[in-house]
Design a protein around this motif. Structure first.
Motif, PDB file in Angstrom:
ATOM      1  N   LEU A  22      44.987 -18.391   3.930  1.00  0.00           N
ATOM      2  CA  LEU A  22      44.579 -17.785   2.669  1.00  0.00           C
ATOM      3  C   LEU A  22      43.267 -18.378   2.176  1.00  0.00           C
ATOM      4  O   LEU A  22      42.375 -17.648   1.726  1.00  0.00           O
ATOM      5  N   ARG A  23      43.143 -19.684   2.239  1.00  0.00           N
ATOM      6  CA  ARG A  23      41.912 -20.329   1.773  1.00  0.00           C
ATOM      7  C   ARG A  23      40.706 -19.810   2.530  1.00  0.00           C
ATOM      8  O   ARG A  23      39.674 -19.483   1.928  1.00  0.00           O
ATOM      9  N   ALA A  24      40.817 -19.705   3.849  1.00  0.00           N
ATOM     10  CA  ALA A  24      39.702 -19.221   4.653  1.00  0.00           C
ATOM     11  C   ALA A  24      39.366 -17.764   4.321  1.00  0.00           C
ATOM     12  O   ALA A  24      38.186 -17.385   4.240  1.00  0.00           O
ATOM     13  N   ALA A  25      40.386 -16.951   4.111  1.00  0.00           N
ATOM     14  CA  ALA A  25      40.164 -15.541   3.789  1.00  0.00           C
ATOM     15  C   ALA A  25      39.507 -15.390   2.425  1.00  0.00           C
ATOM     16  O   ALA A  25      38.586 -14.567   2.240  1.00  0.00           O
ATOM     17  N   TYR A  26      39.969 -16.164   1.451  1.00  0.00           N
ATOM     18  CA  TYR A  26      39.368 -16.105   0.112  1.00  0.00           C
ATOM     19  C   TYR A  26      37.941 -16.645   0.115  1.00  0.00           C
ATOM     20  O   TYR A  26      37.070 -16.135  -0.608  1.00  0.00           O
ATOM     21  N   TYR A  27      37.683 -17.659   0.915  1.00  0.00           N
ATOM     22  CA  TYR A  27      36.316 -18.198   1.006  1.00  0.00           C
ATOM     23  C   TYR A  27      35.370 -17.123   1.532  1.00  0.00           C
ATOM     24  O   TYR A  27      34.275 -16.909   0.990  1.00  0.00           O
ATOM     25  N   GLU A  28      35.792 -16.448   2.604  1.00  0.00           N
ATOM     26  CA  GLU A  28      34.969 -15.381   3.169  1.00  0.00           C
ATOM     27  C   GLU A  28      34.737 -14.279   2.137  1.00  0.00           C
ATOM     28  O   GLU A  28      33.613 -13.785   1.976  1.00  0.00           O
ATOM     29  N   GLN A  29      35.796 -13.896   1.410  1.00  0.00           N
ATOM     30  CA  GLN A  29      35.659 -12.853   0.399  1.00  0.00           C
ATOM     31  C   GLN A  29      34.687 -13.271  -0.698  1.00  0.00           C
ATOM     32  O   GLN A  29      33.776 -12.522  -1.058  1.00  0.00           O
ATOM     33  N   GLU A  87      43.106 -12.369  -9.732  1.00  0.00           N
ATOM     34  CA  GLU A  87      43.944 -11.531 -10.574  1.00  0.00           C
ATOM     35  C   GLU A  87      45.274 -11.108  -9.941  1.00  0.00           C
ATOM     36  O   GLU A  87      45.490 -11.256  -8.749  1.00  0.00           O
ATOM     37  N   THR A  88      46.157 -10.614 -10.814  1.00  0.00           N
ATOM     38  CA  THR A  88      47.471 -10.085 -10.439  1.00  0.00           C
ATOM     39  C   THR A  88      48.244 -11.113  -9.621  1.00  0.00           C
ATOM     40  O   THR A  88      48.845 -10.793  -8.602  1.00  0.00           O
ATOM     41  N   ILE A  89      48.228 -12.333 -10.084  1.00  0.00           N
ATOM     42  CA  ILE A  89      48.850 -13.435  -9.351  1.00  0.00           C
ATOM     43  C   ILE A  89      50.369 -13.367  -9.491  1.00  0.00           C
ATOM     44  O   ILE A  89      50.906 -13.434 -10.589  1.00  0.00           O
ATOM     45  N   PHE A  90      51.048 -13.193  -8.360  1.00  0.00           N
ATOM     46  CA  PHE A  90      52.517 -13.248  -8.371  1.00  0.00           C
ATOM     47  C   PHE A  90      53.039 -14.477  -7.645  1.00  0.00           C
ATOM     48  O   PHE A  90      54.212 -14.804  -7.734  1.00  0.00           O
ATOM     49  N   ASP A  91      52.152 -15.164  -6.936  1.00  0.00           N
ATOM     50  CA  ASP A  91      52.500 -16.397  -6.237  1.00  0.00           C
ATOM     51  C   ASP A  91      51.423 -17.432  -6.552  1.00  0.00           C
ATOM     52  O   ASP A  91      50.265 -17.270  -6.155  1.00  0.00           O
ATOM     53  N   THR A  92      51.801 -18.482  -7.259  1.00  0.00           N
ATOM     54  CA  THR A  92      50.814 -19.471  -7.684  1.00  0.00           C
ATOM     55  C   THR A  92      50.169 -20.181  -6.502  1.00  0.00           C
ATOM     56  O   THR A  92      49.007 -20.586  -6.580  1.00  0.00           O
ATOM     57  N   LEU A  93      50.877 -20.298  -5.390  1.00  0.00           N
ATOM     58  CA  LEU A  93      50.287 -20.958  -4.227  1.00  0.00           C
ATOM     59  C   LEU A  93      49.151 -20.120  -3.648  1.00  0.00           C
ATOM     60  O   LEU A  93      48.126 -20.662  -3.229  1.00  0.00           O
ATOM     61  N   ASN A  94      49.312 -18.809  -3.635  1.00  0.00           N
ATOM     62  CA  ASN A  94      48.205 -17.952  -3.227  1.00  0.00           C
ATOM     63  C   ASN A  94      47.004 -18.169  -4.147  1.00  0.00           C
ATOM     64  O   ASN A  94      45.856 -18.264  -3.698  1.00  0.00           O
ATOM     65  N   ALA A  95      47.260 -18.224  -5.446  1.00  0.00           N
ATOM     66  CA  ALA A  95      46.182 -18.430  -6.414  1.00  0.00           C
ATOM     67  C   ALA A  95      45.503 -19.773  -6.190  1.00  0.00           C
ATOM     68  O   ALA A  95      44.277 -19.890  -6.295  1.00  0.00           O
ATOM     69  N   LYS A  96      46.273 -20.792  -5.875  1.00  0.00           N
ATOM     70  CA  LYS A  96      45.688 -22.102  -5.626  1.00  0.00           C
ATOM     71  C   LYS A  96      44.777 -22.075  -4.402  1.00  0.00           C
ATOM     72  O   LYS A  96      43.738 -22.754  -4.364  1.00  0.00           O
ATOM     73  N   ALA A  97      45.135 -21.274  -3.403  1.00  0.00           N
ATOM     74  CA  ALA A  97      44.269 -21.127  -2.235  1.00  0.00           C
ATOM     75  C   ALA A  97      42.949 -20.478  -2.630  1.00  0.00           C
ATOM     76  O   ALA A  97      41.874 -20.885  -2.165  1.00  0.00           O
ATOM     77  N   ALA A  98      43.017 -19.470  -3.508  1.00  0.00           N
ATOM     78  CA  ALA A  98      41.790 -18.822  -3.985  1.00  0.00           C
ATOM     79  C   ALA A  98      40.941 -19.789  -4.794  1.00  0.00           C
ATOM     80  O   ALA A  98      39.711 -19.850  -4.625  1.00  0.00           O
ATOM     81  N   ILE A  99      41.572 -20.546  -5.666  1.00  0.00           N
ATOM     82  CA  ILE A  99      40.857 -21.519  -6.493  1.00  0.00           C
ATOM     83  C   ILE A  99      40.182 -22.578  -5.616  1.00  0.00           C
ATOM     84  O   ILE A  99      39.019 -22.948  -5.826  1.00  0.00           O
ATOM     85  N   PHE A 100      40.921 -23.067  -4.628  1.00  0.00           N
ATOM     86  CA  PHE A 100      40.374 -24.061  -3.702  1.00  0.00           C
ATOM     87  C   PHE A 100      39.148 -23.500  -2.990  1.00  0.00           C
ATOM     88  O   PHE A 100      38.106 -24.169  -2.855  1.00  0.00           O
ATOM     89  N   ALA A 101      39.252 -22.237  -2.535  1.00  0.00           N
ATOM     90  CA  ALA A 101      38.146 -21.604  -1.823  1.00  0.00           C
ATOM     91  C   ALA A 101      36.929 -21.443  -2.729  1.00  0.00           C
ATOM     92  O   ALA A 101      35.784 -21.660  -2.299  1.00  0.00           O
ATOM     93  N   LEU A 102      37.152 -21.072  -3.982  1.00  0.00           N
ATOM     94  CA  LEU A 102      36.036 -20.922  -4.917  1.00  0.00           C
ATOM     95  C   LEU A 102      35.358 -22.264  -5.183  1.00  0.00           C
ATOM     96  O   LEU A 102      34.123 -22.344  -5.239  1.00  0.00           O
TER      97      LEU A 102
END
Length: 356
Positions: free
Chosen positions: A163-170, A185-200
């Protein structure tokens, strides 16, 4: 009170705007795309005529095959009064595009989507009313903390690093295309969101760019919890380390049922602006938009949130149209934004803050 000037390299005017008035976010992209009655051939364009998988319904792909449709939708929301429009990238990660066999196009799609939003914002921006392009990072169709198999609680269909790698690319593609801020947005799983935050965080460290980040969760039922089990308050404490420009709720229950949860979040995150962009009520397949509420109803309900002092950003999610956003903009313009402190900015550190 004047907001301190944070050294954002893009979107630098947003903090002050959120203290001066309630900013307006755009509405649903999918609802608007449905109005065009696009065919499989429209989604394929000339480039993907021989692609082996069905592509109809992959709305993110339209930034490459029908960009004029996406640009027109952006313009309609800006004409309705939106200050912030979202890129058409809710599912434009390699993880999500893998379902269509288009993961190799994810980066290109993000760049193209950001450029379309950037062009629309530039066309409508004025000194008195700047417009902002928000790079939308959706939750992906996979979840890092919930098993997809009821017989195997430990099973996962994606991991954090993927997830982190995919969000970084995005996010890198969105940055290249010219967005002013990021919206997880539309976060239903906080761990997914944390991967996005880490990537940002990684991306901003690598590039030297500093963009505002808005984080928005979704309450999935009347229990007041997101799908991975957290209450709204617990969710906030799980992501507050990201020091977002705003924290909020979107989608899910619609405004009528969202009220107690946006009120709870407003109290929990007292030093951070609050965003809210609900669905147009509950799903209704007999409605033109697929949802119950008319623009007048949604506008009135979101206006009540504003009158109660809950909001700094207001907009719409599934089922909302430019007419819904116009009604929301008219209603919230009568109210002051929710007061919030400057602690968010002083927490960023002296390298990011210039007190005026």
């Amino acid at each position: 009170m004047t907001a301190p000037s944070v050294c954002y390299t893009r979107g630098a005017a947003l903090p002050a705007i959120l203290q001066q008035r309630i900013a307006v976010l755009d509405g649903a992209m999918g609802t608007m795309i449905q109005r065009y009655k696009l065919t499989e051939a429209d989604f394929r364009g000339t480039r993907l005529v021989d692609h082996p998988k069905d592509l109809k319904g992959n709305n993110d792909l339209l930034v490459l095959t029908k960009p004029e449709v996406i640009s027109e939708i952006h313009r309609q929301y800006l004409e309705a009064g939106a200050d912030i429009i979202e890129t058409n990238t809710f599912g434009t990660t390699s993880v999500a595009q893998e379902d269509y066999g288009l993961e190799h196009l994810a980066y290109e799609m993000n760049v193209a989507a950001a450029r379309l939003a950037r062009e629309a914002c530039d066309a409508f921006s004025t000194p008195d009313k700047p417009r902002f392009a928000a790079g939308a990072l959706g939750p992906t169709p996979r979840t890092a903390s919930i098993s997809p198999d009821v017989n195997d609680p430990g099973a996962r269909n994606v991991n954090f690093d993927t997830l982190r790698a995919a969000y970084y690319e995005q996010a890198k593609g969105l940055l290249e295309g010219g967005v002013d801020l990021f919206l997880v947005e539309t976060i239903f799983d906080t761990l997914n969101a944390k991967a996005a935050i880490f990537a940002l965080d990684e991306l901003m460290e690598d590039t030297g760019e500093r963009l505002p980040v808005i984080i928005s969760g979704t309450v999935t039922d009347a229990s007041g919890r997101i799908l991975s089990g957290q209450t709204v308050t617990a969710f906030w404490h799980s992501v507050r380390h990201a020091r977002p420009l705003a924290i909020g709720l979107n989608c899910a229950l619609g405004a009528a049922l969202m009220r107690p949860y946006i009120e709870e979040l407003s109290k929990a995150a007292n030093d951070t602006p609050i965003s809210c962009y609900p669905n147009a009520g509950l799903p209704n397949p007999m409605s033109d938009t697929g949802f119950d509420e008319t623009p007048e109803v949604t506008g009135r309900l979101v206006g009540e949130f504003a009158s109660a002092g809950f909001l700094n950003i207001a907009g719409g999610c599934c089922g909302t149209t430019p007419d819904h956003i116009r009604a929301i903009a008219q209603k919230v313009s009568a109210y002051q934004p929710r007061p919030w402190g400057s602690k968010l900015f002083t927490d960023l550190g002296t390298d990011l803050v210039n007190e005026e």
